[in-house]
Motif scaffolding. Sequence first.
Motif, mmCIF file in Angstrom:
data_model
loop_
_atom_site.group_PDB
_atom_site.id
_atom_site.type_symbol
_atom_site.label_atom_id
_atom_site.label_comp_id
_atom_site.label_asym_id
_atom_site.label_seq_id
_atom_site.Cartn_x
_atom_site.Cartn_y
_atom_site.Cartn_z
ATOM 1 N N ARG A 27 4.393 2.958 3.709
ATOM 2 C CA ARG A 27 5.446 2.903 2.700
ATOM 3 C C ARG A 27 4.865 3.329 1.353
ATOM 4 O O ARG A 27 3.904 2.727 0.859
ATOM 5 N N THR A 28 5.429 4.347 0.768
ATOM 6 C CA THR A 28 4.938 4.864 -0.508
ATOM 7 C C THR A 28 6.096 5.005 -1.487
ATOM 8 O O THR A 28 7.267 4.831 -1.122
ATOM 9 N N ALA A 31 4.880 -2.372 6.998
ATOM 10 C CA ALA A 31 4.657 -1.923 5.622
ATOM 11 C C ALA A 31 3.753 -0.697 5.550
ATOM 12 O O ALA A 31 3.723 -0.003 4.532
ATOM 13 N N VAL A 32 3.030 -0.419 6.624
ATOM 14 C CA VAL A 32 2.082 0.694 6.632
ATOM 15 C C VAL A 32 2.818 2.012 6.395
ATOM 16 O O VAL A 32 3.837 2.301 7.029
ATOM 17 N N GLN A 76 3.472 -7.068 8.610
ATOM 18 C CA GLN A 76 2.567 -6.219 7.845
ATOM 19 C C GLN A 76 2.488 -4.797 8.384
ATOM 20 O O GLN A 76 2.408 -3.835 7.615
ATOM 21 N N ALA A 131 -4.248 -2.076 -1.411
ATOM 22 C CA ALA A 131 -4.701 -0.732 -1.011
ATOM 23 C C ALA A 131 -5.283 0.014 -2.219
ATOM 24 O O ALA A 131 -4.839 -0.153 -3.341
ATOM 25 N N GLY A 135 7.495 1.735 -1.195
ATOM 26 C CA GLY A 135 6.271 0.959 -1.267
ATOM 27 C C GLY A 135 6.328 -0.083 -2.361
ATOM 28 O O GLY A 135 5.852 -1.219 -2.193
ATOM 29 N N TRP A 136 6.921 0.290 -3.496
ATOM 30 C CA TRP A 136 7.066 -0.660 -4.607
ATOM 31 C C TRP A 136 7.951 -1.832 -4.184
ATOM 32 O O TRP A 136 7.661 -2.988 -4.510
ATOM 33 N N GLY A 144 3.620 -7.991 2.198
ATOM 34 C CA GLY A 144 3.351 -6.897 1.261
ATOM 35 C C GLY A 144 1.918 -6.825 0.784
ATOM 36 O O GLY A 144 1.572 -5.914 0.027
ATOM 37 N N LEU A 164 -0.207 -3.411 0.879
ATOM 38 C CA LEU A 164 0.130 -2.405 -0.124
ATOM 39 C C LEU A 164 -0.334 -2.814 -1.514
ATOM 40 O O LEU A 164 -0.600 -1.955 -2.348
ATOM 41 N N ARG A 165 -0.449 -4.104 -1.756
ATOM 42 C CA ARG A 165 -0.925 -4.550 -3.074
ATOM 43 C C ARG A 165 -2.442 -4.423 -3.207
ATOM 44 O O ARG A 165 -2.961 -4.318 -4.311
ATOM 45 N N ARG A 185 5.900 -4.171 -1.975
ATOM 46 C CA ARG A 185 4.892 -4.911 -2.731
ATOM 47 C C ARG A 185 5.494 -6.097 -3.479
ATOM 48 O O ARG A 185 4.856 -7.127 -3.661
#
Length: 375
Positions: free
Chosen positions: A178-179, A175-176, A172, A375, A183-184, A369, A372-373, A187
């Motif tokens: 990731r945009t 994943a921080v 996890q 957030a 990021g997609w 993921g 990010l889902r 997710r």
Amino acid sequence: MPQATSALTIPAPAPAPARAPALASSSEAPAGTGGGKRRSRSEFAPLLRTIRDQGLLERRTGWYALGIGANLLALTAVVVGLVLFGHSWWSLLLAVPLAVLSARAAFFGHDAGHSQISADRDRNRLIQLLHANLLLGMSQEWWNDKHNRHHANPNHEEKDPDVAPDVLVFNQHQAVGRTGFNGWLVRHQAWLFFPLTTLEGLALKVYGFQALFSKDGPRQTGRERVIEGGLLFAHVAGYATLLLTTMSLGQAVVFALIHQMLLGLHLGMAFAPNHKGMEVPDMDGEPWGHLRRQVLTSRNIRGGAVTDWFLGGLNYQVEHHLFPSMPRPHLRLAQPAVRAHCRSLGIPYTETGFVDSYRQALGHLHEVGTPLRTA
């Protein structure tokens, strides 16, 4: 990180330190220092003696000779089939057996890299060059370097290249930040995992060529680099020549896509369930010994002869990691002793079914993921 559900789990006592070679022979137990060194050896040494006494570390050169010979004959039959079919669209059907046979070649190359086939290093290298570089277009040295580091420290976030953040992430905290498109991907990585594996066959070729021309690639002499490069280019030239002389350009492109996508999917199915979602070594705590490092991070898959064949013996991931030079047909024979030894020490031995192994691996990727889902 939570451990994946196991069919055989026993509470484990505190870990012990050690350091393990990967592609080296399993003739002796790696260990750390001080008291941890003694404990590591005391845990692994009895199992090693048992395995040696059963003769399971002895090579099975004849078994491999028959398997390699049969696979090469089958590959030759596919080539003959392509020539006979000519420019017919029916020739595309041959991409399916070619993908399966290419995966067999990858498994034999993997075993040669672990010195499972022969005690002679040069002979193993020759076999691996044939299967990896010439038949698959994958760099032997790049693969050995990467795979060696994985075996030495499986699931270690800083030392195992197989869990380094890339297109996918495996923890996890990776994943921080990731945009956008990255990021997609994170997710939805559980849903995208198998579609992405269809690119693995092509990716292996790209990585191999990159390593060949990179200053940061594995150390090689000039002669070794020339041999590697020559075989890689021979693969590309031979593959393109075969397709373009037996079918039209459009058919050749479609054939290559089907072949490479199915090869990548097959390899992904063989490697995906082995470590994803298993324990991660605590980088700030006491390092694990060889036995715990390999057993706690690995997952076996139950099954019979078909499973063993389809997964190239990698379904015995625990045994393979404990004894990387053990010939493939001996892995299932070693399993009872390994399982019993782990039970006697209270070390969890994870084994699950074929379908459930993917459920666990994909469930882990989905969990990674989550931040990010939400957030």
